[in-house]
Each structure stands twice: as C-alpha cells, then as structure tokens.
Design a protein around this motif. Structure first.
Motif, short mmCIF file in Angstrom:
data_model
loop_
_atom_site.label_atom_id
_atom_site.label_comp_id
_atom_site.label_asym_id
_atom_site.label_seq_id
_atom_site.Cartn_x
_atom_site.Cartn_y
_atom_site.Cartn_z
N THR A 101 0.84 -1.20 0.00
CA THR A 101 0.00 0.00 0.00
C THR A 101 0.87 1.25 0.00
O THR A 101 1.71 1.43 0.88
CB THR A 101 -0.91 0.02 1.24
OG1 THR A 101 -1.66 -1.20 1.29
CG2 THR A 101 -1.87 1.20 1.20
N GLY A 139 -7.08 3.85 -5.36
CA GLY A 139 -8.09 3.06 -6.06
C GLY A 139 -7.97 1.57 -5.80
O GLY A 139 -6.97 1.09 -5.26
N LEU A 140 -9.01 0.85 -6.20
CA LEU A 140 -9.07 -0.60 -6.01
C LEU A 140 -8.03 -1.29 -6.90
O LEU A 140 -7.87 -0.96 -8.06
CB LEU A 140 -10.47 -1.10 -6.36
CG LEU A 140 -10.72 -2.61 -6.22
CD1 LEU A 140 -10.56 -3.05 -4.78
CD2 LEU A 140 -12.11 -2.95 -6.74
N CYS A 141 -7.34 -2.25 -6.30
CA CYS A 141 -6.32 -3.00 -7.02
C CYS A 141 -6.88 -4.37 -7.39
O CYS A 141 -7.83 -4.87 -6.78
CB CYS A 141 -5.08 -3.14 -6.15
SG CYS A 141 -3.73 -4.07 -6.93
N TYR A 173 -6.60 -1.57 -1.67
CA TYR A 173 -6.72 -0.23 -2.27
C TYR A 173 -5.36 0.47 -2.21
O TYR A 173 -4.65 0.37 -1.20
CB TYR A 173 -7.76 0.61 -1.53
CG TYR A 173 -9.18 0.12 -1.73
CD1 TYR A 173 -9.99 0.67 -2.72
CD2 TYR A 173 -9.68 -0.91 -0.95
CE1 TYR A 173 -11.29 0.22 -2.92
CE2 TYR A 173 -10.97 -1.37 -1.14
CZ TYR A 173 -11.78 -0.80 -2.12
OH TYR A 173 -13.05 -1.27 -2.32
N THR A 190 -1.24 0.15 -8.47
CA THR A 190 -2.27 1.10 -8.94
C THR A 190 -1.68 2.48 -9.18
O THR A 190 -2.36 3.36 -9.71
CB THR A 190 -3.42 1.24 -7.92
OG1 THR A 190 -2.95 1.93 -6.75
CG2 THR A 190 -3.99 -0.11 -7.53
#
Ligand SMILES: [Zn+2]
Length: 340
Positions: free
Chosen positions: A185, A191-193, A198, A203
C-alpha cells in the motif's frame, strides 16, 4: 527513444524459432528452462554456466494439453541429455508439489494443476516457482546480482511483480504470497487493485496506472500533446515517458507523480529488507536513467539515517531470457550443482 529490451533479446513473438545463442561445453550439465507468461511462453536448454543453447518462444498456451505439447516438443528438440525441467509461472506455486495454487488471468486454466504431471516428463526432475522469483534467481546465479545473498527485485510492467532474497533464501511466507511487492500500500485512499486492496504500488506505478492517469488528464482537457490512436488506444508508457522528456506538461505531471510513489515504495523496501543491491526489471524499467535519476537523491536522503549507505539500484543483465535461465537454475540448485 526508450530501448525495447525485449526486442533486443532475439525472440520472435509470433512463431516458434530456433536460435543458437551460445555453444556450451559438451560436458556441462544441461537443463530445460520454461517461462510461462500471460501472453508468451519461452523455453530454452540452459547450461550450468547460464548459457542458452537453444530457445523457443510461442504465444502462451490456453489449455493444459497445449502446454504439455509445447514442453514435449522442447524436450524432443534437445540434442543432449538434460537433467530436469524448471518452470517459472505467474501466480502462487507450491514449490514442493509444483501445484499452481492460484494464477488469475490468462493462465487460470492451470489453477489446481500439478505442473510436473501436466508436462508428463517421465523420469526427468521437474521444479516450479513463481515467475518473479525465478527471474531473481537467474540474476543471482548469472546476472546483475551474481554472488549476492540479500537482493530485492521489482518488475515494472502491466503489473508490478517482486521477489526477495534474504541471506540466501528466497522468501515464500506461510502461504507462498511473500514478496508480492507490487501490492504494497502506497496510498491508503487510492483506487481498487486487482488484489482486492486499495492504493497498491501497482495502482500508482505500472503500465496500466500510467496509461490511465494520462488518459484521465487528457479527458479533462489538460494540456497534453499525446492523443488516442486512430484505433482508440491510449498512449503507451513508453510514449508518455518520451513526451515527459520533451516537455509535455501533462506527461511530466503523470510521470513525476508516479515516480514519487515508486520512490516511496523503494525506500520502504530498502528499510524492510536491507538488500545489498536492488534490481529494477520489467518493460517500464527500460526507461533507464529517466526512471532512476529523478528519485535517486530522494531515496538516498530518506535512507541515509537508518541504512547509512546508498544501495545500488541496477537493471537486470539477463534481459529477455532471465525467466528461462532462472527456471533452469531451479533444477541446478535442487541438484546442488549450484548454490546461492
Ligand atoms: Zn494490489
């Protein structure tokens, strides 16, 4: 212009090719290495010194039987006896059994399969491992990290892969997921991976992330010089990096921001694993100094207190064939013909 590292490797992406890359000593042990990717599959006979005697490249199989036929054809072509078959494959692989525990995407047909059974190699020893770890093993045995025992490797492409060697041991973790550095992270509000988390590094710094970020800016009528192709394709990361170097304001913003995230992640990896050397591979890494130079000072500043030294950030040496070489390395390591 960015160099196309894959294009330098001598592989033909469309058809099976035979290419003699080097002549190994006739007495050298030989192993077949297989690298199963999402779009292409590569295989080669590899010598103990890491030389490729013969290599083939074809589009990725989409069925178990197609994979079996491909590997059998490679075994049949080998003119000399081989000591085993090593396989690198996307996803989480149980290295003890060679079972593919998970491989989402194009290779999902392999999930649950025992690769040793799939290829039906008879008495030949079969080893299998995650593709990113295999690439790292190749670099440690014959490439940029030769002789090192503490190495981190990140592959920057459509997604972001990773592998970690700590005191000579490749990290696997309790369930085999260790080293998936692309799913670190870097933005808790991101955003959603694809992994369900997230704000993963993937991302923020990957082909997909850079392309979509640039497209978002174009869509908002930012001052961007690049545009969609006549067939509707958005500019590639290669084009975006080039545009940034040529002063495209939008491309510069997108690249600078992506590099900020990459730099922050690298600092975390350096603090976490304390490697002797850090390898940056993958298609985007072909950007070379344009990739590293802007963040190198920041990384050095942020790590000088805890680490107290600059860790070399280097590019792979086995460009285009690290996967097949590393896969063969699995067998050499298992048979104690080589050691890390
Ligand atoms: Zn993720």
């Amino acid at each position: 212009m960015l160099p196309s590292r894959i294009a330098q490797s001598g592989y033909n992406a469309q058809t099976i090719v035979r290419k003699k890359i080097a002549n190994a000593d006739a007495a050298e042990p030989l192993v077949i290495g297989v690298d199963i990717g999402g779009t292409g599959i590569k295989a080669a006979v590899v010598s103990l010194s890491g030389e490729l005697i013969d290599s083939v490249h074809a589009p990725s199989p989409r069925t178990v039987s197609a994979l079996r036929d491909f590997v059998r054809s490679v075994v049949k072509r080998a003119n000399s006896p081989v000591r085993g078959i090593g396989i690198g494959c996307k996803g989480i692989i149980d290295t003890n059994s060679t079972r593919v525990k998970s491989s989402p995407g194009d290779l999902c047909f392999l999930e649950g399969q025992l690769l040793s059974e799939v290829i039906g190699a008879g008495d030949l020893s079969v080893c299998a491992e995650n593709d990113a770890r295999v690439a790292l093993i190749g670099e440690v045995l014959w490439g940029a990290a030769r002789g090192r025992r503490n190495v981190v490797m990140l592959t920057l492409g459509t997604g972001v892969g990773g592998a970690v060697l700590v005191e000579g041991i490749i990290l696997h973790g309790a369930s085999g997921a260790a080293g998936h550095l692309g799913h670190t992270t870097v933005d808790p509000h991101g955003g959603l991976c694809i992994c369900g988390n997230y704000g993963c590094l993937e991302t923020r710094f990957s082909s997909r992330a850079i392309e979509s970020d640039y497209w978002a800016h174009m869509h908002r009528a930012a001052p961007a010089k690049l545009s969609k192709s006549s067939t509707g394709e958005v500019p590639t990361p290669e084009a975006i990096f080039r545009a940034a170097a040529e002063g495209d304001e939008c491309a510069s913003y997108v690249v600078d921001r992506a590099l900020e995230y990459l730099g922050a992640a690298l600092v975390s990896f350096l603090h976490t694993f304390d490697p002797e050397i850090f390898i940056l591979g993958g298609n985007i890494a072909a950007a070379g100094s344009q990739l590293i130079a802007p963040i190198q000072d920041k990384i050095a500043r942020r790590t000088k207190t805890l680490l107290g030294r600059e860790v070399p950030i280097v590019f792979p040496k086995l460009v285009g064939y690290g996967g097949v070489a590393g896969a063969a390395g699995l067998v050499f390591l298992k048979q104690n013909l080589l050691a890390i």
